[in-house]
Design a protein around this motif. Structure first.
Motif, PDB file in Angstrom:
ATOM      1  N   PRO A 110      53.336 120.472  75.146  1.00  9.47           N
ATOM      2  CA  PRO A 110      52.411 120.230  73.894  1.00  9.47           C
ATOM      3  C   PRO A 110      52.067 121.544  73.199  1.00  9.47           C
ATOM      4  O   PRO A 110      51.476 121.221  72.060  1.00  9.47           O
ATOM      5  CB  PRO A 110      51.084 119.424  74.373  1.00  9.47           C
ATOM      6  N   LYS A 111      52.355 122.633  73.728  1.00  7.92           N
ATOM      7  CA  LYS A 111      51.617 123.720  73.022  1.00  7.92           C
ATOM      8  C   LYS A 111      52.674 124.550  72.120  1.00  7.92           C
ATOM      9  O   LYS A 111      52.426 125.704  71.871  1.00  7.92           O
ATOM     10  CB  LYS A 111      51.078 124.675  74.014  1.00  7.92           C
ATOM     11  N   VAL A 112      54.134 124.192  72.658  1.00  7.05           N
ATOM     12  CA  VAL A 112      55.138 125.079  71.797  1.00  7.05           C
ATOM     13  C   VAL A 112      56.097 123.969  71.135  1.00  7.05           C
ATOM     14  O   VAL A 112      56.093 122.817  71.182  1.00  7.05           O
ATOM     15  CB  VAL A 112      55.875 125.643  73.036  1.00  7.05           C
ATOM     16  N   ASP A 113      56.723 124.833  70.147  1.00  7.46           N
ATOM     17  CA  ASP A 113      57.896 124.158  69.345  1.00  7.46           C
ATOM     18  C   ASP A 113      59.133 124.111  70.161  1.00  7.46           C
ATOM     19  O   ASP A 113      59.950 123.127  69.982  1.00  7.46           O
ATOM     20  CB  ASP A 113      57.877 124.887  68.172  1.00  7.46           C
ATOM     21  N   VAL A 114      59.728 125.072  70.849  1.00  8.14           N
ATOM     22  CA  VAL A 114      60.633 125.080  71.537  1.00  8.14           C
ATOM     23  C   VAL A 114      60.461 125.603  73.014  1.00  8.14           C
ATOM     24  O   VAL A 114      59.653 126.652  73.116  1.00  8.14           O
ATOM     25  CB  VAL A 114      61.737 126.449  70.928  1.00  8.14           C
ATOM     26  N   LEU A 115      60.958 124.977  74.045  1.00 10.54           N
ATOM     27  CA  LEU A 115      60.698 125.191  75.479  1.00 10.54           C
ATOM     28  C   LEU A 115      62.398 125.472  75.956  1.00 10.54           C
ATOM     29  O   LEU A 115      63.115 124.768  75.894  1.00 10.54           O
ATOM     30  CB  LEU A 115      60.082 123.822  76.009  1.00 10.54           C
ATOM     31  N   ILE A 116      62.280 126.629  76.674  1.00 11.46           N
ATOM     32  CA  ILE A 116      63.580 127.202  77.196  1.00 11.46           C
ATOM     33  C   ILE A 116      63.069 127.249  79.120  1.00 11.46           C
ATOM     34  O   ILE A 116      62.130 128.089  79.172  1.00 11.46           O
ATOM     35  CB  ILE A 116      63.590 128.600  76.539  1.00 11.46           C
TER      36      ILE A 116
END
Length: 473
Positions: free
Chosen positions: A191-197
């Protein structure tokens, strides 16, 4: 009136177009399993700089195993540091641990972390020892307002319970389930980021297991299994670049506003890039050690991986006067050595761990149980010929590929034989049964160097001494 409404319509269209978020592009450049191949950094630098000159936003990340495999990195006063210095100079942004990061012990790795100019993250490495600082499970980076979450995870499957390596390197550290920890922090970050890697050093098979049940990640940058991989699993892009800096991964992520609208991957060969001159000069300084570059002997013919394993097993048996020599595939770090001159550095590339010789006494029945137990391990080292013996043997397996017996051609049941083997086997293989076991002060690499320096060229024996036979119990 029609003209008035037409004007309103076009005004609304223009307003909507003006309010539609423009598309932005994030390029993630990735490496994995560099294994100290610093000679490839000039090409990598050229590729990275070319991308930075053209792409909108760029991240540079690594999925572990940055050293072990090059004497000019592994045998310097601060092993591994040449890789870290080059990564710092190139501007890496984030990395996770591989199992080989721990090869020189956790205390040394803890000190090395102070030298890194990039974020090192690992969600499933827990420390309660002052010699090893607790690393963060994840990092949040920004590029042009894009919030990028990066989670790290390292294998614990081969230990078992910790990465592959000597048990002593992991005392005081815990490595909980990497998949569960990756999922936990993915849920926290999503919920806190736009892209998750996810930077994963679990291996492609374990990454696929994770993605089959977890789709929160946009991209998984994998490592550990040395494969070239570009696939979608449950809607998530899973990548891996092989090993030894042959390639760099290029993942292009397109966003509209804060939403990912597209992602693709290209595997780019570094052979296509002219070496960057500045990085080439830096690498030359690391290769300026004459003690490593000097020729110490030669091979009369090409040795393949089986030939190198046979040589290592035979050399330690001869050195100790043992009837049987034993080595393990994981300790043979080169796929081959061509005919011709061999340098000291090449021997250290073959055996970079500082392995010592261990000796013990075993009966054929005890050797049989060792081989069967290793073959049946539920790890990547299982269900293959992992132990190379100077005496030929055949593993009998059932239709489910479970070993149940071993046949020896040259051993007599009931007799006791002296074995020479690597101290890695002695220290880490569970359930070994033996008598009079001890680790000597003699290094395997020193023995190999001594044999090469004998004057006459060595003649490799590339025969396969271990075989698998499907048979009825």
């Amino acid at each position: 009136m029609k003209h008035f409404f037409r004007s309103l319509f076009f005004a609304a269209v223009l307003f909507a177009a003006a309010c539609t978020p423009r598309e932005r592009t994030l390029v993630v450049l990735s490496t994995n399993d560099i294994h100290a191949r610093i000679q490839r950094f000039p090409q990598l630098a050229a590729a990275v700089e070319a991308c930075r000159d053209t792409a909108q936003f760029v991240l540079l990340v690594d999925a572990g195993d940055r050293w072990t495999g090059n004497a000019f990195v592994d045998k310097v006063p601060a092993p591994g540091k040449p890789v870290i210095e080059l990564m710092n100079d190139l501007g890496y942004d984030a990395a996770t641990f591989g199992n080989h990061e721990f090869d020189h012990g956790q205390a040394y790795l803890g000190r090395m972390l102070d030298s890194t100019g990039f974020r090192v993250v690992c969600a499933n490495c827990i420390s309660d020892t002052c010699t090893f600082p607790q690393v963060a499970p994840y990092a949040v980076l920004r590029r042009g307002g894009i919030r990028i979450g990066i989670v790290g995870a390292v294998t614990n499957y081969e230990g078992p319970g910790h990465p592959a390596g000597n048990k002593s390197s992991f005392v005081g550290l815990a490595f909980p389930d990497p998949q569960a920890e990756a999922m936990k922090y993915a849920a926290e970050l999503r919920p806190k980021v736009d892209v998750l890697i996810l930077l994963s050093h679990m291996g492609d098979d374990r990454d696929m297991e994770l993605l089959a049940k977890e789709t929160r990640f946009d991209l998984v940058v994998g490592g550990h299994t040395h494969v070239e991989l570009d696939t979608l699993v449950n809607g998530t892009l899973l990548t891996q670049t092989g090993r030894n800096l042959r390639n760099v991964g290029v993942s292009t992520i397109r966003l509209r506003g804060r939403r990912v609208v597209g992602i693709d991957f290209r595997l780019v060969s570094l052979d296509d890039y002219r070496p960057d001159s500045l990085f080439a000069r830096k690498v030359e300084t690391y290769y300026a050690d004459p003690a490593l570059t000097e020729t110490i002997g030669s091979f009369a013919g090409q040795a393949d991986k089986a030939g190198l394993a046979n040589w290592m097993a035979s050399a330690i048996a001869e050195e100790t006067g043992s009837r049987i020599g034993v080595y393990h595939v994981g300790g043979v770090r080169l796929d081959g050595i061509p005919a011709g001159d061999v340098s000291r550095a090449r021997v250290y590339d073959l055996e970079p761990f500082g392995t010592r010789i261990a000796v013990m006494k075993m009966t054929p029945e005890q050797i049989r149980r060792m081989i069967v137990a290793k073959y049946n391990e539920p790890t990547r080292e299982g269900h293959r010929i992992d132990l190379i013996l100077t005496t030929p043997y055949t593993v009998l397996v059932d239709s489910d590929d479970r070993a149940f017996d071993v046949r020896f051609r040259d051993l007599r049941e009931g007799r006791v034989y002296t074995l020479a083997l690597s101290d890695y086997i002695f220290r880490n293989y569970p359930g070994l049964e033996y008598s009079d076991g001890a680790i000597l002060d003699t290094g395997v690499a020193d023995v190999l160097i001594g044999q090469l320096g004998g004057g006459a060229p060595l003649h490799p024996d590339n025969s396969v001494r271990g075989r698998i036979l499907v048979a009825a119990k």
